[in-house]
Design an enzyme around this catalytic site. Structure first.
Site, PDB file in Angstrom:
ATOM      1  N   ASP A  12       0.865  -1.163   0.000  1.00  6.38           N
ATOM      2  CA  ASP A  12       0.000   0.000   0.000  1.00  6.38           C
ATOM      3  C   ASP A  12       0.914   1.230   0.000  1.00  6.38           C
ATOM      4  O   ASP A  12       2.136   1.104   0.211  1.00  6.38           O
ATOM      5  CB  ASP A  12      -0.887  -0.040   1.252  1.00  6.38           C
ATOM      6  CG  ASP A  12      -1.741   1.197   1.397  1.00  6.38           C
ATOM      7  OD1 ASP A  12      -2.430   1.561   0.429  1.00  6.38           O
ATOM      8  OD2 ASP A  12      -1.720   1.805   2.486  1.00  6.38           O
ATOM      9  N   ASP A  14      -0.189   5.120   1.092  1.00  8.42           N
ATOM     10  CA  ASP A  14      -0.468   6.013   2.223  1.00  8.42           C
ATOM     11  C   ASP A  14      -0.462   5.254   3.529  1.00  8.42           C
ATOM     12  O   ASP A  14      -1.159   4.243   3.687  1.00  8.42           O
ATOM     13  CB  ASP A  14      -1.833   6.681   2.042  1.00  8.42           C
ATOM     14  CG  ASP A  14      -1.798   7.834   1.074  1.00  8.42           C
ATOM     15  OD1 ASP A  14      -1.161   8.856   1.411  1.00  8.42           O
ATOM     16  OD2 ASP A  14      -2.383   7.725  -0.014  1.00  8.42           O
ATOM     17  N   ASP A 170      -1.607  -0.749   6.073  1.00  3.91           N
ATOM     18  CA  ASP A 170      -1.832  -0.083   7.359  1.00  3.91           C
ATOM     19  C   ASP A 170      -3.309   0.034   7.708  1.00  3.91           C
ATOM     20  O   ASP A 170      -3.635   0.500   8.797  1.00  3.91           O
ATOM     21  CB  ASP A 170      -1.229   1.322   7.333  1.00  3.91           C
ATOM     22  CG  ASP A 170      -2.012   2.269   6.430  1.00  3.91           C
ATOM     23  OD1 ASP A 170      -2.393   3.353   6.898  1.00  3.91           O
ATOM     24  OD2 ASP A 170      -2.262   1.911   5.268  1.00  3.91           O
TER      25      ASP A 170
END
Length: 229
Positions: A12, A14, A170
């Site tokens: 991922d 961000d 996250d």
């Protein structure tokens, strides 16, 4: 056949490659506040983090026509890009991990629900856009995260198998997407707790890429020698 040929690392962007979530939170509050929605860190993690703008618009701007939702959330992304300019810093240990993967011939793919302009800004700001074999944008597919399609597409583009690969995420929706694609996923504790990440399906969690436990886990999964990292 090389032992690394069917392996890949999928990331991922961000909150995983760079800790940008506080800036997203500020941008969302600026555009959704006038519509009666304000978010603290905990609510952001539950209801916004990792979700596509289309799904956010359906949930929080249901009273607006589709075209207007796109305008509001487009403004959110413009504000985010304005806030993040000059503040793009890699999560500690990231560049060493990318160096090790390159040296081993393991392809890397970025998989995100962020708009392409944001994703490209962050990757170029980190100076790592050239390190990725592909960039998968959830909103450009039939389904974004938490559907497995973005990660299945990432595996396809990397020529890799899910069982031999690792993902780094996250958010709850991102972990759900990667694990639904059959990929063991490490949760990065930039926003959520270890318990939250494990509950979402992560096999482990780490605060940064230079965490010794993460280094051991990745070295084992990729059949690398830890001493060469």
């Amino acid at each position: 056949m090389s032992q690394t040929q069917n392996k890949a690392l999928l990331f991922d962007i961000d909150g995983t490659l760079a800790d940008t979530d506080p800036l997203h939170l500020a941008a969302f509050n600026r555009v959704l506040g006038p519509h009666g929605h304000t978010f603290d860190h905990a609510r952001f993690g539950r209801e916004l983090q990792g979700f596509s703008n289309a799904s956010i618009g359906e949930r929080f701007l249901a009273h607006e026509p589709t075209e207007r939702r796109a305008v509001v959330l487009g403004e959110k992304e413009r504000i985010f890009r304005e806030l993040v300019a000059g503040q793009i810093v890699p999560v500690p240990g990231l560049l060493a991990l990318l160096d090790r993967a390159d040296a081993a011939g393991v392809p890397m793919v970025a998989v995100t629900n962020a708009p392409r302009a944001n994703a490209e800004l962050l990757l170029s700001g980190l100076g790592i856009a050239h390190r990725f074999k592909a960039l998968v944008i959830g909103d450009e597919l039939a389904h974004g995260k938490p559907h497995p399609l973005p990660y299945l597409e990432g595996l396809r583009l990397a020529g890799a198998s899910a069982q031999a690969s690792l993902a780094f995420e996250d958010s709850r929706s991102g972990i759900q997407s990667a694990t639904a694609a059959g990929i063991a996923t490490v949760g990065m504790r930039t926003g959520l707790s270890h318990a939250d990440l494990i509950a979402a399906g992560a096999v482990a969690s780490s605060r940064a890429f230079d965490d010794p436990e993460l280094i051991r886990l990745v070295a084992s999964a990729m059949t690398w020698q830890e001493t060469t990292w």
